[in-house]
Every structure is written in structure tokens, then in C-alpha cells.
Design a protein around this motif. Structure first.
Motif, mmCIF file in Angstrom:
data_model
loop_
_atom_site.group_PDB
_atom_site.id
_atom_site.type_symbol
_atom_site.label_atom_id
_atom_site.label_comp_id
_atom_site.label_asym_id
_atom_site.label_seq_id
_atom_site.Cartn_x
_atom_site.Cartn_y
_atom_site.Cartn_z
ATOM 1 N N LEU A 191 35.584 27.884 49.548
ATOM 2 C CA LEU A 191 36.265 26.644 49.183
ATOM 3 C C LEU A 191 35.454 25.783 48.216
ATOM 4 N N ARG A 192 34.273 26.263 47.843
ATOM 5 C CA ARG A 192 33.492 25.574 46.805
ATOM 6 C C ARG A 192 33.907 26.022 45.402
ATOM 7 N N ALA A 193 34.790 27.006 45.314
ATOM 8 C CA ALA A 193 35.229 27.515 44.013
ATOM 9 C C ALA A 193 35.946 26.417 43.228
ATOM 10 N N PRO A 194 35.850 26.428 41.903
ATOM 11 C CA PRO A 194 36.425 25.357 41.088
ATOM 12 C C PRO A 194 37.933 25.483 40.918
ATOM 13 N N VAL A 195 38.523 24.438 40.374
ATOM 14 C CA VAL A 195 39.945 24.455 40.038
ATOM 15 C C VAL A 195 40.210 25.625 39.092
ATOM 16 N N GLY A 196 41.280 26.351 39.338
ATOM 17 C CA GLY A 196 41.618 27.519 38.539
ATOM 18 C C GLY A 196 41.256 28.827 39.215
ATOM 19 N N ALA A 197 40.443 28.761 40.272
ATOM 20 C CA ALA A 197 40.023 29.981 40.964
ATOM 21 C C ALA A 197 41.179 30.569 41.762
ATOM 22 N N ARG A 198 41.232 31.900 41.784
ATOM 23 C CA ARG A 198 42.180 32.621 42.640
ATOM 24 C C ARG A 198 41.411 33.729 43.327
ATOM 25 N N LEU A 199 41.510 33.771 44.652
ATOM 26 C CA LEU A 199 40.750 34.721 45.445
ATOM 27 C C LEU A 199 41.705 35.504 46.333
#
Length: 210
Positions: A191-199
Motif C-alpha cells: 500500500l506504499r505504492a504510488p498513484v498509478g500502480a496496479r498489482l
């Protein structure tokens, strides 16, 4: 006011008295949405402060509790005593002395310690597939979008969580991201991934996709 109301209501407790309900097992079951005072808040308590306890009539099932405010009379290393203050359930009176440990306290009325970081973090808004929240499906993929303006005191995370096999077209539930973490807190580092990330879930773990 009730956390759990037994069928038929509380009545007068069966005439057998009331017991203090330990909130720690509830915290263990919902660590990211059920918040208790921190150790610093508890250490700052003084006689005259108001704290909240969970009380249940003797003989009711474990976990049933009514939240009751109590005015502290004594605070020591061995424990606390106090009397009901405010709205008092049947079978109790303002003259009843209650004995309990600091770990039994559900909330404090006025904090001397500004310690809301945990609450602000896990009550921040997210959009989640209802199938995940009911336990019917695991999280299949996550997407972080630019957060919109939050409602109320809590911010928005911009996270969207979809069930395995979902194409993302169904309706989503909006609520605190702590609900998602209650089911699978191993996702917390993601959940520390930036805006735009898709996992997406992949081979026992996670991978980032374009």
C-alpha cells in the motif's frame, strides 16, 4: 451504544450483576478497525477522568458488551476503580464501584496524548469488492488511483481492491482500508505504492503490471 445485543435485549442482567468485558480479543480479531487507547494514553490517566468500559450481564455469551462511561476514582499500578457516569444500564447505579485493569479500557473521554496516527491511517477510505469483505473471495488485484476529496475527518487512499477473477466492472464498497487489512495484512507493504500502480496476485505473491 451496543456492540452486540443479545436476542430479547439486556433486561436487568438476570439479577446477577455485570462483568467487565476484555476488549483485547476483539482487537485481535479486527486489529485495523477496532481501536483502543495507546499505552501512552493509559499512562496519562488521572482520577476524575472518564473512561469507557464494555460491560455485560453475568451469564451472557462472550463478546457481548454495552459501552458504559466510568469516572475514575483511583488509578494505580495494580488497577483502577471508578463509578458509572452518564447513561447507566439497568442493574447498575452511580454508587457502584467497578474494579478493572487499564487493558480493559475501550476509550478515554479526553486525551492528554495526541495519538491518533494509527486511527487516521487505517480509517482512510478505499474502494473494495464486497466479495472480499464477506470472505467469499481473496484479493485478486489492487489499483491505486488519484484520491478524490475525502468525506469527514479521514483522508482517501485512492486504493481499489478487486476479487480474484473480477473484471472490475461490479459495484464496490467504500469504507476504511482497515477492513481490507483485517482480512490480509500481508498486503500492507504494497500500500506504499504510488498513484498509478496496479498489482496482481501472482505465483503465491504479487507482481506489478502496467
Amino acid at each position: 451504544m451496543f456492540d452486540t445485543v443479545p436476542e430479547g435485549g439486556w433486561g436487568n442482567g438476570g439479577g446477577t450483576g455485570w462483568s467487565v468485558v476484555d476488549p483485547q480479543p476483539i482487537k485481535q480479531n479486527a486489529p485495523y478497525t477496532f481501536f483502543l487507547p495507546s499505552a501512552a494514553e493509559l499512562a496519562a490517566l488521572r482520577p476524575g477522568d472518564r473512561v469507557q468500559l464494555g460491560l455485560a450481564p453475568d451469564g451472557f455469551f462472550e463478546g457481548a458488551a454495552e459501552r458504559v462511561w466510568v469516572r475514575l476514582a483511583e488509578v494505580t499500578a495494580e488497577g483502577c476503580t471508578g463509578t458509572p457516569d452518564g447513561e447507566i444500564p439497568p442493574g447498575l447505579s452511580a454508587d457502584n464501584s467497578l474494579s478493572f485493569m487499564p487493558r480493559h479500557i475501550w476509550a478515554v473521554s479526553e486525551m492528554r496524548v495526541d495519538d491518533l496516527e494509527e486511527e487516521m491511517r487505517y480509517l482512510a477510505g478505499a474502494h473494495m469488492d464486497p466479495l472480499i469483505l464477506t470472505g467469499a473471495a481473496d484479493v485478486g488485484w489492487l489499483e491505486r488511483r488519484a484520491p478524490h476529496a475525502g468525506k469527514g475527518a479521514y483522508p482517501e487512499t485512492g486504493w481499489y481492491a478487486f476479487a480474484e477473477g473480477s473484471d472490475g466492472a461490479g459495484s464496490l464498497y467504500h469504507g476504511p482500508i482497515g477492513l481490507l487489512l483485517n482480512f490480509e495484512d500481508r498486503m500492507m507493504p504494497l500500500l506504499r505504492a504510488p498513484v498509478g500502480a496496479r498489482l496482481e496476485r501472482w505465483d503465491g505473491g504479487w507482481r506489478r503490471v502496467a
